[in-house]
Design a protein around this motif. Structure first.
Motif, PDB file in Angstrom:
ATOM      1  N   THR A  88       0.841  -1.193   0.000  1.00 29.60           N
ATOM      2  CA  THR A  88       0.000   0.000   0.000  1.00 29.60           C
ATOM      3  C   THR A  88       0.884   1.254   0.000  1.00 29.60           C
ATOM      4  O   THR A  88       1.872   1.331   0.713  1.00 29.60           O
ATOM      5  CB  THR A  88      -0.897   0.014   1.243  1.00 29.60           C
ATOM      6  N   GLY A  89       0.508   2.216  -0.804  1.00 29.56           N
ATOM      7  CA  GLY A  89       1.226   3.478  -0.861  1.00 29.56           C
ATOM      8  C   GLY A  89       2.166   3.600  -2.035  1.00 29.56           C
ATOM      9  O   GLY A  89       2.521   4.710  -2.421  1.00 29.56           O
ATOM     10  N   VAL A  90       2.567   2.472  -2.630  1.00 25.58           N
ATOM     11  CA  VAL A  90       3.523   2.547  -3.737  1.00 25.58           C
ATOM     12  C   VAL A  90       2.935   3.337  -4.895  1.00 25.58           C
ATOM     13  O   VAL A  90       3.546   4.274  -5.416  1.00 25.58           O
ATOM     14  CB  VAL A  90       3.951   1.137  -4.187  1.00 25.58           C
ATOM     15  N   PRO A 231       5.958  12.182  -4.752  1.00 30.47           N
ATOM     16  CA  PRO A 231       6.424  12.970  -3.610  1.00 30.47           C
ATOM     17  C   PRO A 231       7.184  12.174  -2.552  1.00 30.47           C
ATOM     18  O   PRO A 231       7.848  12.768  -1.704  1.00 30.47           O
ATOM     19  CB  PRO A 231       5.135  13.545  -3.030  1.00 30.47           C
ATOM     20  N   TYR A 232       7.092  10.822  -2.574  1.00 31.62           N
ATOM     21  CA  TYR A 232       7.756  10.012  -1.560  1.00 31.62           C
ATOM     22  C   TYR A 232       8.630   8.950  -2.217  1.00 31.62           C
ATOM     23  O   TYR A 232       8.465   8.613  -3.392  1.00 31.62           O
ATOM     24  CB  TYR A 232       6.726   9.328  -0.658  1.00 31.62           C
ATOM     25  N   LYS A 233       9.553   8.423  -1.427  1.00 31.93           N
ATOM     26  CA  LYS A 233      10.370   7.288  -1.850  1.00 31.93           C
ATOM     27  C   LYS A 233      10.289   6.216  -0.767  1.00 31.93           C
ATOM     28  O   LYS A 233       9.953   6.496   0.399  1.00 31.93           O
ATOM     29  CB  LYS A 233      11.817   7.711  -2.051  1.00 31.93           C
ATOM     30  N   PHE A 245       7.785   5.151   3.996  1.00 33.15           N
ATOM     31  CA  PHE A 245       7.977   6.108   2.910  1.00 33.15           C
ATOM     32  C   PHE A 245       8.496   7.424   3.491  1.00 33.15           C
ATOM     33  O   PHE A 245       8.046   7.865   4.545  1.00 33.15           O
ATOM     34  CB  PHE A 245       6.659   6.365   2.173  1.00 33.15           C
ATOM     35  N   GLU A 246       9.412   8.047   2.766  1.00 33.36           N
ATOM     36  CA  GLU A 246      10.013   9.312   3.205  1.00 33.36           C
ATOM     37  C   GLU A 246       9.767  10.387   2.145  1.00 33.36           C
ATOM     38  O   GLU A 246       9.982  10.140   0.955  1.00 33.36           O
ATOM     39  CB  GLU A 246      11.509   9.108   3.409  1.00 33.36           C
ATOM     40  N   ARG A 247       9.290  11.564   2.590  1.00 35.33           N
ATOM     41  CA  ARG A 247       9.007  12.638   1.647  1.00 35.33           C
ATOM     42  C   ARG A 247      10.302  13.121   0.994  1.00 35.33           C
ATOM     43  O   ARG A 247      11.312  13.320   1.670  1.00 35.33           O
ATOM     44  CB  ARG A 247       8.297  13.802   2.325  1.00 35.33           C
ATOM     45  N   ARG A 248      10.239  13.319  -0.310  1.00 36.94           N
ATOM     46  CA  ARG A 248      11.406  13.778  -1.070  1.00 36.94           C
ATOM     47  C   ARG A 248      11.457  15.308  -1.075  1.00 36.94           C
ATOM     48  O   ARG A 248      10.554  15.962  -1.587  1.00 36.94           O
ATOM     49  CB  ARG A 248      11.319  13.270  -2.513  1.00 36.94           C
ATOM     50  N   ASP A 249      12.515  15.849  -0.520  1.00 36.13           N
ATOM     51  CA  ASP A 249      12.688  17.307  -0.547  1.00 36.13           C
ATOM     52  C   ASP A 249      12.939  17.813  -1.965  1.00 36.13           C
ATOM     53  O   ASP A 249      12.689  18.989  -2.259  1.00 36.13           O
ATOM     54  CB  ASP A 249      13.854  17.719   0.361  1.00 36.13           C
TER      55      ASP A 249
END
Length: 616
Positions: A88-90, A231-233, A245-249
């Protein structure tokens, strides 16, 4: 179109039309008009150059963590395959799509990867122009080649996409940043919109090699963290147990108008649970921040704990996501099994289900019985057919059940001993007409002596409480009915290969049904592994009605044709309709915050929510 929610006031004067709402640039060399988005009903709410969606908080703080839960497991990060359990989330966090849905409009989408969309009056093609600044996480640009690759692989490896985009015959690069889709039929009004919905994958990454030098294969599942443009990786994971998941700056689209006020959490972690009770206990303990409760009895009895009493946990019942969703939730017999091919058998099984008793004793009278494949919307049929709907059915008179003209569909009513006994008598009468008799305490085929029975396949023990009364009722008239609960992976594989007698199924509809109807109940999907034609429906009249729904020239015709489709599906008694609620029940820790006004047709979760701890 799959369920998509947006604000729309239904009036008779609005036609089903694709909206023109400003142009990205007036015309290109091919004299095309470019639009910022598409609305399949009415006009787009937002004009060219709009700042943001109205339901977001543009000043929402960035930061904090969001801990979420899922029941089951996962075994792949590949978002397009019809095999394996994708994490989920991918799809939603790692990958961008060409267009982005607006949650305060119905079937309205605005440019995300694409800065503009263009199509001719006859809708024989659609062209998307990619944004020049759109980038993958490795810094490479998103190209038309990526879009073509993603589309072709999605259709090749997933029957849902194959059916959904059945009338899209090709995708090709037609400019430096342009990709054009060509159709085999004209005037399919939803195709330009739904082509904006599939995940766009990086061709160079999927055709490359991993850290060990092994060539990647998009036709296989993978637990290698995939790369996207979203927006995330994927920052870390425990196979099958959790994914973080980590937000991509450096996300290329963080300042786009369609993204303002969104993707506020620094990290989002999904943890997986094999037991719903354990999952809820972790929510109570604060290890999970958000819980959607699908059990009315659990909702009524399980929240007497300290954090709930002192206000640290908030409970809400929110109707927004269901305002534009038509629901059919049902026990679904598999017509691929000979035992269920006789309509009388399926109708008899409906008489064995006592909804009223279940609703009173297990659900605190919180549910309403479903009586339409488009329940809760204006697309649900009712009464006897009239006007244009009747004309459509008369054009197919030799192919539809005669009862559609004379009999209003209703579910049996129980709840009282006398009514229950009468319903079981009717069930036995229908079984007798279908060639079954009671011998001793067993229902058997009168000719072969073979007992009638079925196994109802479930993926989670939490469903057993709801299913058991139906099973016990069936046993009262001699049916060898059983429950089989298996793990999530086995359940998914068995459902995809139609290896079951009966399942507990659900279909969600939007207010603009279209190509997905082929996947739900079209003949083309009946033997297509992975389709959502769970019942095994293959009927010429239904195929024709689906075709007419897809190509309905205006809203009035769409509604009338969908009414006719609904009526024919109901008349065939394909499923035993269950129940649903018109509100979603959610509970969350007060460390989470949301806009005061949620989008009219959605929760906006988790995109427009934020952490109160982010500002600390």
């Amino acid at each position: 179109m799959q369920a998509a929610f947006g604000r729309y006031g239904f009036t008779a004067v609005l036609a089903l039309s694709l909206a023109v709402a400003g142009s990205v640039r007036a015309e290109d060399a091919a004299n095309q008009t470019w639009r910022i988005g598409i609305s399949t009903i009415g006009d787009l709410k937002h004009p060219d150059g709009f700042d943001r969606f109205g339901y977001v908080n543009p000043d929402a703080p960035k930061g904090g963590e969001l801990k979420l839960s899922n029941t089951g497991t996962y075994d792949t990060f590949n978002p397009i395959l019809a095999k394996g359990e994708v994490a989920t989330g991918v799809s939603s966090l790692v990958y961008d799509t060409l267009l982005k849905n607006a949650e305060d409009e119905i079937t309205a989408s605005y440019g995300l990867l694409a800065e503009g969309v263009s199509y001719p009056d006859d809708i024989s093609t659609t062209t998307f122009r990619l944004r020049a600044q759109a980038k993958w996480a490795d810094g490479q640009p998103v190209t038309p080649e990526d879009v073509v690759f993603s589309f072709e692989k999605a259709k090749e490896h997933n029957p849902l996409y194959a059916n959904y985009y059945k009338h899209v015959v090709s995708a090709e690069k037609t400019g430096e940043r342009d990709v054009t889709f060509r159709f085999d039929e004209k005037n399919n009004r939803e195709l330009p919109n739904i082509l904006g919905q599939f995940p766009i994958l990086p061709k160079h990454w999927w055709e490359g090699t991993d850290a060990k030098g092994k060539k990647r294969d998009i036709a296989r599942t993978t637990l290698e963290p995939v790369m996207g443009s979203g927006p995330y990786k994927i920052a870390s994971f425990q196979a099958g147990g959790s994914v973080r998941f980590e937000r991509r700056d450096d996300y290329w689209g963080k300042d786009l108008n369609v993204n303002v006020g969104q993707y506020n959490f620094s990290t989002i972690t999904y943890s997986y649970y094999g037991d719903k009770n354990v999952e809820f206990e972790d929510f109570r303990a604060g290890n999970v921040h958000f819980f959607q409760d699908n059990s009315a009895s659990h909702w009524a009895t399980a929240y007497d704990f300290p954090a709930m009493k002192d206000g640290r946990v908030v409970r809400e019942e929110i109707e927004n996501p269901l305002r534009a969703a038509g629901i059919m939730q049902a026990f679904v017999p598999n017509l691929r099994r000979d035992k269920f091919k006789d309509q009388k058998v399926r109708e008899a099984l409906n008489y064995t289900f006592d909804f009223e008793d279940l609703n009173r004793n297990l659900a605190y009278n919180a549910y309403t019985r479903v009586d339409s494949y488009f329940w809760g919307t204006e697309l649900a049929s009712s009464g006897l057919p009239e006007g244009r709907e009747k004309e459509i059915l008369e054009e197919l008179k030799d192919k539809v059940p005669p009862s559609v003209f004379t009999t209003t569909y209703t579910n049996p009513v129980g709840g009282e001993p006398q009514k229950v006994r009468e319903n079981l008598r009717k069930a036995l009468g229908l079984f007798k007409e279908a060639g079954y008799v009671l011998k001793g305490n067993k229902l058997v085929n009168a000719k072969t002596g073979e007992p009638f029975g079925f196994e109802l396949l479930l993926s989670n023990p939490s469903f057993e409480r709801t299913v058991t009364p139906f099973i016990n009722s069936a046993k009262k008239i001699g049916i060898d009915a059983r429950i089989r609960t298996v793990d999530a992976s086995q359940y998914t594989n068995r459902v995809r290969s139609f290896d079951y007698d009966m399942i507990y199924g659900i279909w969600a509809q939007s207010l603009v049904p279209g190509n997905e109807q082929i996947d739900y109940w079209g003949s083309a999907s009946v033997n297509q592994p992975g389709s959502k034609n769970y019942a095994g429906i293959a009927d010429p009249a239904i195929d024709e009605l689906i075709r007419r729904v897809i190509f309905a020239p205006n809203r009035e015709e769409l509604v009338a044709t969908t009414h006719a489709l609904d009526r024919v599906l109901l008349a065939h008694q394909y499923v035993i309709p269950l129940f649903y609620s018109r509100a979603q029940r959610i509970a969350y820790w007060n460390s989470l915050a949301r806009p005061q006004e949620l989008p009219y047709y959605g929760l906006g979760f988790p995109d427009v929510w934020w952490s109160k701890n982010a500002a600390k």
